[in-house]
Design a protein around this motif. Structure first.
Motif, PDB file in Angstrom:
ATOM      1  N   TYR A 101       0.831  -1.210   0.000  1.00  0.00           N
ATOM      2  CA  TYR A 101       0.000   0.000   0.000  1.00  0.00           C
ATOM      3  C   TYR A 101       0.864   1.258   0.000  1.00  0.00           C
ATOM      4  O   TYR A 101       0.605   2.209  -0.750  1.00  0.00           O
TER       5      TYR A 101
ATOM      6  N   SER B  82       2.491   2.867   8.250  1.00  0.00           N
ATOM      7  CA  SER B  82       1.464   2.974   9.291  1.00  0.00           C
ATOM      8  C   SER B  82       2.024   3.544  10.590  1.00  0.00           C
ATOM      9  O   SER B  82       1.954   2.924  11.647  1.00  0.00           O
TER      10      SER B  82
ATOM     11  N   TYR C  96      -3.779   8.531   6.615  1.00  0.00           N
ATOM     12  CA  TYR C  96      -3.792   7.813   5.334  1.00  0.00           C
ATOM     13  C   TYR C  96      -4.125   6.341   5.523  1.00  0.00           C
ATOM     14  O   TYR C  96      -4.286   5.605   4.553  1.00  0.00           O
ATOM     15  N   ALA C  97      -4.237   5.891   6.784  1.00  0.00           N
ATOM     16  CA  ALA C  97      -4.569   4.496   7.068  1.00  0.00           C
ATOM     17  C   ALA C  97      -5.245   4.413   8.430  1.00  0.00           C
ATOM     18  O   ALA C  97      -5.140   5.320   9.253  1.00  0.00           O
TER      19      ALA C  97
ATOM     20  N   THR D 174      -7.002  -3.481   9.806  1.00  0.00           N
ATOM     21  CA  THR D 174      -6.168  -3.932   8.694  1.00  0.00           C
ATOM     22  C   THR D 174      -6.099  -5.454   8.634  1.00  0.00           C
ATOM     23  O   THR D 174      -6.121  -6.040   7.552  1.00  0.00           O
TER      24      THR D 174
ATOM     25  N   GLN E 160      -6.860   1.302  -0.961  1.00  0.00           N
ATOM     26  CA  GLN E 160      -7.196   0.625   0.299  1.00  0.00           C
ATOM     27  C   GLN E 160      -7.948  -0.676   0.041  1.00  0.00           C
ATOM     28  O   GLN E 160      -7.664  -1.704   0.670  1.00  0.00           O
ATOM     29  N   LYS E 161      -8.866  -0.662  -0.891  1.00  0.00           N
ATOM     30  CA  LYS E 161      -9.593  -1.887  -1.227  1.00  0.00           C
ATOM     31  C   LYS E 161      -8.657  -2.927  -1.849  1.00  0.00           C
ATOM     32  O   LYS E 161      -8.794  -4.122  -1.597  1.00  0.00           O
TER      33      LYS E 161
ATOM     34  N   PHE F  81      -6.251  -3.866   1.394  1.00  0.00           N
ATOM     35  CA  PHE F  81      -6.853  -4.240   2.673  1.00  0.00           C
ATOM     36  C   PHE F  81      -8.230  -4.888   2.545  1.00  0.00           C
ATOM     37  O   PHE F  81      -8.776  -5.390   3.517  1.00  0.00           O
TER      38      PHE F  81
ATOM     39  N   ALA G 195     -12.332  -0.015   2.226  1.00  0.00           N
ATOM     40  CA  ALA G 195     -11.939   1.394   2.229  1.00  0.00           C
ATOM     41  C   ALA G 195     -12.097   1.921   3.646  1.00  0.00           C
ATOM     42  O   ALA G 195     -13.086   1.622   4.320  1.00  0.00           O
ATOM     43  N   PHE G 196     -11.132   2.687   4.126  1.00  0.00           N
ATOM     44  CA  PHE G 196     -11.169   3.208   5.479  1.00  0.00           C
ATOM     45  C   PHE G 196     -12.066   4.439   5.564  1.00  0.00           C
ATOM     46  O   PHE G 196     -12.066   5.295   4.676  1.00  0.00           O
TER      47      PHE G 196
END
Length: 282
Positions: A65, A106, A123-124, A207, A264-265, A268, A271-272
Protein backbone atom coordinates in the motif's frame (compact mmCIF):
# COMPACT_ATOMS: atom_id res chain seq x y z
CA UNK A 1 -10.26 8.83 21.81
CA UNK A 2 -7.47 6.99 20.09
CA UNK A 3 -7.16 3.21 20.41
CA UNK A 4 -3.55 2.06 20.88
CA UNK A 5 -2.47 -1.05 19.01
CA UNK A 6 0.07 -3.59 20.22
CA UNK A 7 2.60 -2.24 17.70
CA UNK A 8 2.20 1.26 19.11
CA UNK A 9 2.43 0.15 22.73
CA UNK A 10 5.52 -1.96 22.05
CA UNK A 11 7.45 0.74 20.25
CA UNK A 12 6.32 4.09 21.66
CA UNK A 13 8.44 3.92 24.80
CA UNK A 14 11.49 2.54 22.98
CA UNK A 15 11.25 5.25 20.33
CA UNK A 16 11.00 7.99 22.97
CA UNK A 17 14.02 6.67 24.86
CA UNK A 18 16.06 6.28 21.67
CA UNK A 19 15.26 9.82 20.57
CA UNK A 20 16.18 11.34 23.92
CA UNK A 21 19.36 9.30 24.27
CA UNK A 22 20.57 9.44 20.68
CA UNK A 23 19.76 12.95 19.47
CA UNK A 24 20.98 15.14 22.31
CA UNK A 25 24.10 16.17 20.41
CA UNK A 26 23.26 14.88 16.93
CA UNK A 27 23.08 17.23 13.99
CA UNK A 28 19.58 18.00 12.76
CA UNK A 29 18.93 17.27 9.09
CA UNK A 30 18.78 20.26 6.76
CA UNK A 31 15.39 21.39 5.51
CA UNK A 32 14.10 19.42 2.52
CA UNK A 33 12.17 21.62 0.10
CA UNK A 34 10.15 20.43 -2.85
CA UNK A 35 12.77 22.04 -5.09
CA UNK A 36 15.61 20.06 -3.50
CA UNK A 37 13.65 16.80 -3.75
CA UNK A 38 12.80 17.52 -7.38
CA UNK A 39 16.44 18.31 -8.09
CA UNK A 40 17.46 14.94 -6.64
CA UNK A 41 14.83 13.16 -8.73
CA UNK A 42 13.86 10.97 -5.78
CA UNK A 43 12.26 11.11 -2.35
CA UNK A 44 13.59 8.75 0.31
CA UNK A 45 10.90 7.01 2.33
CA UNK A 46 11.54 5.09 5.54
CA UNK A 47 9.49 1.90 5.83
CA UNK A 48 9.46 -1.32 7.80
CA UNK A 49 9.85 -3.82 4.99
CA UNK A 50 8.19 -6.70 6.83
CA UNK A 51 4.85 -5.03 7.60
CA UNK A 52 2.39 -6.40 5.04
CA UNK A 53 0.34 -5.12 3.38
CA UNK A 54 1.81 -1.66 4.00
CA UNK A 55 5.36 -2.43 2.89
CA UNK A 56 6.96 -5.84 2.48
CA UNK A 57 9.29 -7.71 0.15
CA UNK A 58 8.05 -9.80 -2.72
CA UNK A 59 10.76 -11.43 -4.85
CA UNK A 60 13.24 -9.08 -3.20
CA UNK A 61 11.32 -5.92 -4.08
CA UNK A 62 9.39 -3.78 -1.56
CA UNK A 63 5.71 -3.67 -2.51
CA UNK A 64 2.47 -2.75 -0.76
CA UNK A 65 0.00 0.00 0.00
CA UNK A 66 2.77 2.45 0.91
CA UNK A 67 4.53 1.84 -2.40
CA UNK A 68 1.45 2.40 -4.55
CA UNK A 69 0.41 5.46 -2.57
CA UNK A 70 3.87 7.03 -2.66
CA UNK A 71 4.04 6.59 -6.43
CA UNK A 72 0.65 8.31 -6.71
CA UNK A 73 1.55 11.17 -4.35
CA UNK A 74 4.87 12.06 -5.94
CA UNK A 75 3.90 11.58 -9.56
CA UNK A 76 3.03 15.29 -9.94
CA UNK A 77 6.42 16.23 -8.50
CA UNK A 78 8.13 14.04 -11.08
CA UNK A 79 10.26 12.13 -8.59
CA UNK A 80 10.76 8.45 -7.85
CA UNK A 81 10.06 7.04 -4.37
CA UNK A 82 13.17 5.38 -2.93
CA UNK A 83 12.23 3.03 -0.06
CA UNK A 84 14.66 2.59 2.83
CA UNK A 85 13.97 -0.58 4.82
CA UNK A 86 14.47 0.37 8.47
CA UNK A 87 14.09 -1.33 11.84
CA UNK A 88 10.90 0.02 13.35
CA UNK A 89 12.30 0.88 16.77
CA UNK A 90 14.80 3.28 15.19
CA UNK A 91 12.71 4.74 12.41
CA UNK A 92 11.94 8.11 14.03
CA UNK A 93 15.56 8.84 15.01
CA UNK A 94 16.61 7.87 11.48
CA UNK A 95 14.14 10.39 10.02
CA UNK A 96 15.43 13.15 12.30
CA UNK A 97 19.01 12.30 11.36
CA UNK A 98 18.21 12.73 7.66
CA UNK A 99 18.46 9.08 6.60
CA UNK A 100 15.26 9.61 4.61
CA UNK A 101 12.68 12.33 4.00
CA UNK A 102 9.44 10.83 5.36
CA UNK A 103 8.13 7.78 7.26
CA UNK A 104 5.29 5.60 6.04
CA UNK A 105 4.51 1.98 7.20
CA UNK A 106 1.46 2.97 9.29
CA UNK A 107 3.07 5.45 11.71
CA UNK A 108 0.36 5.86 14.35
CA UNK A 109 -0.25 9.18 16.08
CA UNK A 110 1.13 9.28 19.63
CA UNK A 111 1.97 12.24 21.84
CA UNK A 112 5.60 11.13 22.00
CA UNK A 113 5.96 11.04 18.23
CA UNK A 114 4.01 14.24 17.63
CA UNK A 115 6.40 16.09 19.96
CA UNK A 116 9.28 15.17 17.64
CA UNK A 117 7.83 15.01 14.11
CA UNK A 118 5.04 16.50 12.07
CA UNK A 119 2.32 14.23 10.71
CA UNK A 120 0.25 14.34 7.56
CA UNK A 121 -3.48 13.89 7.75
CA UNK A 122 -4.48 10.21 8.18
CA UNK A 123 -3.79 7.81 5.33
CA UNK A 124 -4.57 4.50 7.07
CA UNK A 125 -6.70 3.13 9.88
CA UNK A 126 -5.89 0.24 12.21
CA UNK A 127 -8.73 0.92 14.62
CA UNK A 128 -10.45 -1.90 16.42
CA UNK A 129 -13.12 -3.48 14.21
CA UNK A 130 -15.46 -6.43 14.26
CA UNK A 131 -15.77 -9.13 11.62
CA UNK A 132 -19.29 -10.51 11.12
CA UNK A 133 -20.87 -12.89 8.63
CA UNK A 134 -22.06 -11.31 5.39
CA UNK A 135 -25.70 -12.02 6.22
CA UNK A 136 -25.35 -9.85 9.34
CA UNK A 137 -24.12 -6.84 7.37
CA UNK A 138 -26.34 -3.92 8.40
CA UNK A 139 -27.86 -5.89 11.27
CA UNK A 140 -24.80 -5.67 13.51
CA UNK A 141 -23.57 -2.09 13.43
CA UNK A 142 -21.84 -1.70 16.81
CA UNK A 143 -20.97 -3.46 20.05
CA UNK A 144 -24.50 -2.67 21.26
CA UNK A 145 -25.92 -5.00 18.63
CA UNK A 146 -23.86 -7.80 20.19
CA UNK A 147 -25.95 -7.71 23.37
CA UNK A 148 -26.70 -11.32 24.25
CA UNK A 149 -24.51 -12.60 21.39
CA UNK A 150 -21.19 -14.50 21.67
CA UNK A 151 -18.06 -12.66 20.58
CA UNK A 152 -14.50 -13.86 19.90
CA UNK A 153 -11.15 -12.32 20.81
CA UNK A 154 -7.52 -13.43 20.50
CA UNK A 155 -5.73 -14.26 23.75
CA UNK A 156 -2.98 -11.96 24.99
CA UNK A 157 -4.08 -8.84 23.11
CA UNK A 158 -4.87 -5.40 24.59
CA UNK A 159 -8.40 -5.94 23.27
CA UNK A 160 -8.80 -8.98 25.53
CA UNK A 161 -7.96 -6.84 28.55
CA UNK A 162 -10.51 -4.23 27.41
CA UNK A 163 -13.39 -6.67 26.98
CA UNK A 164 -14.81 -6.18 30.53
CA UNK A 165 -15.05 -2.44 29.81
CA UNK A 166 -16.70 -3.04 26.43
CA UNK A 167 -19.10 -5.52 28.03
CA UNK A 168 -20.06 -2.97 30.69
CA UNK A 169 -20.78 -0.39 27.99
CA UNK A 170 -23.10 -2.80 26.16
CA UNK A 171 -24.80 -3.77 29.39
CA UNK A 172 -25.39 -0.11 30.24
CA UNK A 173 -26.81 0.62 26.78
CA UNK A 174 -28.88 -2.52 26.29
CA UNK A 175 -29.46 -3.97 29.76
CA UNK A 176 -27.44 -7.06 28.87
CA UNK A 177 -23.80 -7.46 27.87
CA UNK A 178 -22.21 -9.87 25.44
CA UNK A 179 -23.69 -13.35 25.51
CA UNK A 180 -20.19 -14.78 26.00
CA UNK A 181 -16.63 -13.68 25.36
CA UNK A 182 -14.72 -16.59 23.81
CA UNK A 183 -10.93 -16.34 23.89
CA UNK A 184 -8.90 -18.14 21.22
CA UNK A 185 -5.18 -18.69 20.83
CA UNK A 186 -5.13 -17.38 17.27
CA UNK A 187 -7.16 -15.21 14.94
CA UNK A 188 -7.80 -18.05 12.45
CA UNK A 189 -9.41 -20.02 15.30
CA UNK A 190 -11.67 -17.05 16.06
CA UNK A 191 -12.69 -16.81 12.40
CA UNK A 192 -13.36 -20.55 12.29
CA UNK A 193 -15.73 -20.10 15.23
CA UNK A 194 -17.49 -17.33 13.28
CA UNK A 195 -17.84 -19.65 10.29
CA UNK A 196 -19.22 -22.41 12.49
CA UNK A 197 -21.75 -20.10 14.10
CA UNK A 198 -20.45 -20.45 17.66
CA UNK A 199 -19.71 -16.70 17.76
CA UNK A 200 -21.34 -13.79 15.94
CA UNK A 201 -18.40 -11.40 15.85
CA UNK A 202 -14.58 -11.40 15.88
CA UNK A 203 -12.62 -8.48 17.32
CA UNK A 204 -9.25 -7.40 15.86
CA UNK A 205 -7.69 -4.39 14.17
CA UNK A 206 -9.15 -3.23 10.91
CA UNK A 207 -6.17 -3.93 8.69
CA UNK A 208 -6.02 -7.58 9.81
CA UNK A 209 -9.74 -8.12 9.33
CA UNK A 210 -9.73 -6.25 6.03
CA UNK A 211 -7.29 -8.83 4.68
CA UNK A 212 -9.68 -11.59 5.77
CA UNK A 213 -12.44 -9.95 3.74
CA UNK A 214 -10.11 -9.45 0.78
CA UNK A 215 -9.17 -13.13 0.75
CA UNK A 216 -12.78 -14.35 1.03
CA UNK A 217 -14.93 -11.91 -0.96
CA UNK A 218 -18.64 -11.94 -0.15
CA UNK A 219 -18.24 -14.10 2.95
CA UNK A 220 -17.82 -11.45 5.65
CA UNK A 221 -18.62 -7.84 6.51
CA UNK A 222 -16.71 -5.38 8.67
CA UNK A 223 -18.03 -3.15 11.44
CA UNK A 224 -15.54 -0.30 11.66
CA UNK A 225 -14.38 1.72 14.70
CA UNK A 226 -16.20 -0.25 17.38
CA UNK A 227 -14.01 1.25 20.11
CA UNK A 228 -12.43 4.54 19.06
CA UNK A 229 -9.80 5.25 16.44
CA UNK A 230 -6.20 4.28 15.81
CA UNK A 231 -5.15 6.27 12.77
CA UNK A 232 -1.82 6.49 10.99
CA UNK A 233 -0.23 9.34 9.11
CA UNK A 234 2.99 10.05 7.25
CA UNK A 235 5.85 11.34 9.41
CA UNK A 236 7.77 14.43 8.30
CA UNK A 237 10.47 16.48 10.02
CA UNK A 238 9.10 19.64 11.65
CA UNK A 239 11.27 21.91 9.50
CA UNK A 240 9.88 20.42 6.28
CA UNK A 241 6.59 22.29 6.32
CA UNK A 242 6.41 22.70 2.54
CA UNK A 243 6.71 18.94 2.12
CA UNK A 244 4.02 18.32 4.74
CA UNK A 245 1.60 20.66 2.97
CA UNK A 246 2.31 18.97 -0.36
CA UNK A 247 1.60 15.51 1.09
CA UNK A 248 -1.65 16.69 2.70
CA UNK A 249 -2.78 18.19 -0.60
CA UNK A 250 -2.01 14.94 -2.41
CA UNK A 251 -3.86 12.83 0.16
CA UNK A 252 -6.91 15.10 0.02
CA UNK A 253 -6.89 14.99 -3.80
CA UNK A 254 -6.57 11.19 -3.80
CA UNK A 255 -9.42 10.93 -1.33
CA UNK A 256 -11.66 13.22 -3.37
CA UNK A 257 -10.93 11.37 -6.61
CA UNK A 258 -11.57 7.96 -5.06
CA UNK A 259 -8.03 6.75 -5.82
CA UNK A 260 -7.17 6.45 -2.12
CA UNK A 261 -10.18 4.21 -1.50
CA UNK A 262 -9.21 2.12 -4.54
CA UNK A 263 -5.75 1.48 -3.10
CA UNK A 264 -7.20 0.63 0.30
CA UNK A 265 -9.59 -1.89 -1.23
CA UNK A 266 -6.75 -3.36 -3.27
CA UNK A 267 -4.47 -3.92 -0.29
CA UNK A 268 -6.85 -4.24 2.67
CA UNK A 269 -10.11 -5.41 1.16
CA UNK A 270 -11.99 -2.39 2.55
CA UNK A 271 -11.94 1.39 2.23
CA UNK A 272 -11.17 3.21 5.48
CA UNK A 273 -13.61 5.70 6.95
CA UNK A 274 -11.07 8.36 7.93
CA UNK A 275 -11.21 12.03 8.97
CA UNK A 276 -9.48 14.66 6.87
CA UNK A 277 -7.65 16.13 9.87
CA UNK A 278 -5.00 15.07 12.30
CA UNK A 279 -6.57 13.62 15.47
CA UNK A 280 -6.35 15.51 18.75
CA UNK A 281 -4.92 13.21 21.40
CA UNK A 282 -6.19 13.49 24.97
Amino acid sequence: MQKFTRRMLFTATAVGITIMAGLGSAAVAAERTLASIKSDGAIKIGVEGVFAPFSYRENGVIVGYDVDLAELMFKDLGVKPDFVDTQWSGIVPALLAGKFDIIMSSLSYTKERMAKVNFSIPYADSSLAMLVRAEDDGKIKSFDDMSGKPIAIKAGTPEEASMPKFNAQVEKAKGKGFGEVKVFDSEPMSILALNQGTVDGVISNMTNLGLVIKNAPGKYALVQKVAGSSLAGIGIRKDDEELRKYIDEQLLAASKSGKLAELQKKWFGVAFDMPAEIPVLE
